[in-house]
Design a protein around this motif. Structure first.
Motif, short mmCIF file in Angstrom:
data_model
loop_
_atom_site.label_atom_id
_atom_site.label_comp_id
_atom_site.label_asym_id
_atom_site.label_seq_id
_atom_site.Cartn_x
_atom_site.Cartn_y
_atom_site.Cartn_z
N ILE A 240 0.14 1.20 2.68
CA ILE A 240 0.81 -0.09 2.41
C ILE A 240 1.74 -0.45 3.56
O ILE A 240 1.77 -1.59 4.04
CB ILE A 240 1.60 -0.02 1.09
CG1 ILE A 240 0.66 0.09 -0.13
CG2 ILE A 240 2.55 -1.22 0.96
CD1 ILE A 240 0.04 -1.19 -0.58
N ALA A 243 -0.18 -1.33 6.79
CA ALA A 243 -0.75 -2.67 6.67
C ALA A 243 0.31 -3.74 6.88
O ALA A 243 0.10 -4.74 7.59
CB ALA A 243 -1.41 -2.84 5.30
N ALA A 244 1.49 -3.54 6.26
CA ALA A 244 2.56 -4.52 6.38
C ALA A 244 3.08 -4.62 7.81
O ALA A 244 3.30 -5.72 8.34
CB ALA A 244 3.70 -4.16 5.43
N GLU A 247 0.41 -6.28 9.85
CA GLU A 247 -0.03 -7.57 9.32
C GLU A 247 -1.55 -7.65 9.26
O GLU A 247 -2.18 -8.59 9.74
CB GLU A 247 0.55 -8.72 10.14
CG GLU A 247 2.07 -8.76 10.13
CD GLU A 247 2.66 -9.95 10.88
OE1 GLU A 247 1.96 -10.49 11.76
OE2 GLU A 247 3.79 -10.33 10.57
N GLU A 249 -5.20 -6.00 6.81
CA GLU A 249 -5.71 -5.46 5.55
C GLU A 249 -6.43 -4.15 5.85
O GLU A 249 -7.22 -4.07 6.80
CB GLU A 249 -6.68 -6.47 4.92
CG GLU A 249 -6.99 -6.24 3.46
CD GLU A 249 -7.73 -7.43 2.87
OE1 GLU A 249 -7.09 -8.22 2.14
OE2 GLU A 249 -8.94 -7.59 3.15
N GLU A 317 -2.64 -12.13 4.24
CA GLU A 317 -1.51 -11.38 3.70
C GLU A 317 -1.82 -9.89 3.82
O GLU A 317 -2.89 -9.44 3.40
CB GLU A 317 -1.28 -11.73 2.23
CG GLU A 317 -0.10 -11.00 1.60
CD GLU A 317 0.07 -11.29 0.11
OE1 GLU A 317 1.07 -10.85 -0.46
OE2 GLU A 317 -0.82 -11.96 -0.46
N PRO A 318 -0.90 -9.11 4.39
CA PRO A 318 -1.16 -7.67 4.52
C PRO A 318 -1.40 -7.02 3.17
O PRO A 318 -0.75 -7.37 2.18
CB PRO A 318 0.13 -7.13 5.15
CG PRO A 318 0.76 -8.30 5.80
CD PRO A 318 0.41 -9.49 4.95
N ALA A 319 -2.33 -6.06 3.13
CA ALA A 319 -2.64 -5.40 1.86
C ALA A 319 -3.43 -4.14 2.12
O ALA A 319 -4.04 -3.95 3.18
CB ALA A 319 -3.44 -6.34 0.95
N ARG A 326 -6.97 -4.68 -4.65
CA ARG A 326 -6.01 -5.08 -3.63
C ARG A 326 -4.58 -4.74 -4.05
O ARG A 326 -4.16 -5.06 -5.16
CB ARG A 326 -6.13 -6.59 -3.40
CG ARG A 326 -5.63 -7.07 -2.07
CD ARG A 326 -6.13 -8.49 -1.79
NE ARG A 326 -5.78 -8.90 -0.45
CZ ARG A 326 -4.62 -9.41 -0.11
NH1 ARG A 326 -3.69 -9.60 -1.04
NH2 ARG A 326 -4.35 -9.76 1.14
N HIS A 327 -3.83 -4.08 -3.15
CA HIS A 327 -2.45 -3.68 -3.42
C HIS A 327 -1.55 -4.19 -2.29
O HIS A 327 -1.87 -4.04 -1.12
CB HIS A 327 -2.32 -2.16 -3.49
CG HIS A 327 -3.21 -1.51 -4.49
ND1 HIS A 327 -2.85 -1.31 -5.80
CD2 HIS A 327 -4.47 -1.00 -4.36
CE1 HIS A 327 -3.83 -0.71 -6.45
NE2 HIS A 327 -4.82 -0.50 -5.60
N THR A 328 -0.41 -4.76 -2.68
CA THR A 328 0.56 -5.22 -1.69
C THR A 328 1.93 -4.56 -1.88
O THR A 328 2.77 -4.64 -0.98
CB THR A 328 0.74 -6.75 -1.76
OG1 THR A 328 1.16 -7.11 -3.08
CG2 THR A 328 -0.57 -7.46 -1.41
N ASP A 329 2.17 -3.93 -3.02
CA ASP A 329 3.46 -3.33 -3.31
C ASP A 329 3.38 -1.81 -3.28
O ASP A 329 2.40 -1.23 -3.77
CB ASP A 329 3.98 -3.76 -4.68
CG ASP A 329 4.23 -5.26 -4.75
OD1 ASP A 329 4.71 -5.81 -3.74
OD2 ASP A 329 3.95 -5.87 -5.80
#
Length: 342
Positions: A240, A243-244, A247, A249, A317-319, A326-329
Motif C-alpha cells: 500500500i 503504491a502511494a 502513485e 497501482e 488513484e494509487p492502490a 482493490r485496496h487503498t487503506d
C-alpha cells in the motif's frame, strides 16, 4: 517517512493523521532530495558527490530482543534507500522502579534491561559493521516497558526512493512475508502455541537472525527503480505504501508471495494473517521487466530467496490490487490483537 513504526498497541497513524504531521515539517532546504512523505523509508540529503540516507524508528512492544529489532528496523530503511548503513544513534528509555510521584531513580531491574538491550544493539551493529556514534539513555517513571529509538545513516552515490516505481515494472519480494512476526510469535507468545512443536518454535525464533535486508538491498539496488522495507502491517501495508509513494497501482496474487513453513504454522495457530504481520526481514523492490531474471539470479547467487510477486501499472488513484480486490487503506498490524488480549 512511513507511518509511525512504533510497534506499540496504538500502531501507525492513518494516512490522514500522518498528513497533519507532514504538513508541519517546515520548509525544506534545497539539499533535501527526499523529505518526509507517506511511504518513504528515509530522507535523502545531497552532500555534493554523495547522498546521505537517514532514517529513525522506535521499538517498544516486543519483549524479546528489542535491541536486535531496533538495529535492523533502522538500518533496513537506510539499506532500501540505496546506502550501506554506517552510523547509528540510540535513544533508550527504560522504566524506573520508582512509584507514582517519586523521581525516577532506576534500579537493578532497569539496569539489567539496559545491559541486555545494549548488548543486543552492540552485537547486531557490529555484525553490520555499523558504528554507534551517540544517543541518550534515561529512566522514565511513566513507562512500563523499555522504548528504544534508533537513527541510522549511510552514504551512497545513488539513492533509491520508495516512490520510484514505474508502470511496467515488476515487483520482487525477498525471503517472505511475516519474518519478524514469526520470531516475535515464537518468543513473546511461545506459551500460547501449545499445538506447535518445540522444534518448529526453535526454528521460528531463529528468524531474528534473518531480519536484516542489508544484503538483499545491496544486490537489488543494482536493478531497482524503487525499494521499500515492509514493517508494521506487513507486506500488505508495505505494498500500500509503495503504491502511494509511487502513485501507481500494484497488481499482486497472494499465492505468489513466499511464506515460510514456520511462518504459516505459527500464524495459523494464532489466527494471524502473515501478510498483515510485522514484515522486517523482507525487501520489496520494483525492477524493470527486462531486469527481473538477472535480479533474481543475483539474489540466488548470494543465497537469498526471492520471488516475483506482481506488476506495476498506471492508475488515477494509487492502490494495491490483491487477488482482484482493490485496496487503498493500510490494515492494522495483525499482532496487535494478541497484545491487546494480554
Amino acid at each position: 517517512m512511513s507511518p509511525v513504526d512504533s510497534h506499540s498497541m496504538g500502531g501507525k497513524l492513518d494516512p490522514e493523521a500522518l498528513a497533519a504531521v507532514l504538513d508541519r515539517t517546515g520548509g525544506l532546504d534545497e539539499d533535501v532530495l527526499v523529505g518526509p512523505a507517506y511511504g518513504e523509508d528515509a530522507a535523502v540529503i545531497d552532500l555534493g558527490d554523495e547522498r546521505l540516507v537517514v532514517s529513525s524508528d522506535p521499538i517498544s512492544l516486543a519483549a524479546e530482543r528489542i535491541g536486535t529489532l531496533g538495529v535492523h528496523v533502522a538500518c533496513n530503511d537506510v539499506a532500501v534507500g540505496g546506502a550501506d548503513p554506517e552510523y547509528l544513534t540510540a535513544v533508550l528509555l527504560v522504566p524506573s522502579e520508582a512509584g507514582d510521584g517519586v523521581a525516577p531513580t532506576g534500579g537493578e531491574g532497569s539496569d539489567d534491561s539496559i545491559e541486555t538491550i545494549m548488548a543486543d544493539v552492540e552485537r547486531e551493529a557490529s555484525a553490520l559493521d555499523v558504528s554507534i556514534v551517540g544517543g541518550h539513555t534515561e529512566y522514565v517513571d511513566q513507562l512500563d516497558r523499555p522504548l528504544l529509538s534508533m537513527t541510522a545513516m549511510g552514504r551512497t552515490d545513488r539513492a533509491i526512493p520508495t516512490g520510484g516505481a514505474e508502470p511496467g515494472d515488476r515487483l520482487v519480494l525477498t525471503k517472505g512475508a511475516g519474518i519478524e512476526a514469526t520470531a516475535i510469535l515464537a518468543t513473546d507468545f511461545r506459551e500460547d502455541l501449545e499445538g506447535v512443536s518445540a522444534g518448529t518454535l526453535d526454528r521460528a525464533a531463529e528468524f531474528f537472525e534473518d531480519l536484516s535486508v542489508v544484503p538483499d538491498a545491496r544486490v537489488l539496488r543494482e536493478y531497482a527503480t524503487a525499494m521499500h522495507d515492509p514493517t508494521e502491517g506487513g507486506v500488505f501495508d508495505g505494498l500500500i505504501e509503495l503504491a502511494a509513494a509511487s502513485e501507481v497501482e500494484l497488481v499482486v496474487e497472494s499465492a505468489t508471495i513466499p511464506i515460510r513453513e514456520e511462518t504459516a504454522r505459527l500464524c495459523t495457530a494464532m489466527d494471524v494473517d502473515p501478510l498483515h504481520a510485522f514484515g522486517s526481514g523482507a525487501a520489496l523492490a520494483t525492477v524493470r521487466e527486462e531486469d527481473v531474471a538477472d535480479a533474481l539470479a543475483a539474489l540466488a547467487d548470494v543465497g537469498i530467496e526471492a520471488a516475483e510477486i506482481g506488476t506495476v501499472r498506471a492508475a488515477d488513484e494509487p492502490a494495491l490490487v490483491l487477488d482482484g480486490e482493490r485496496h487503498t487503506d493500510p490494515a492494522r498490524e495483525a499482532l496487535y490483537a494478541l497484545w491487546d488480549d494480554t
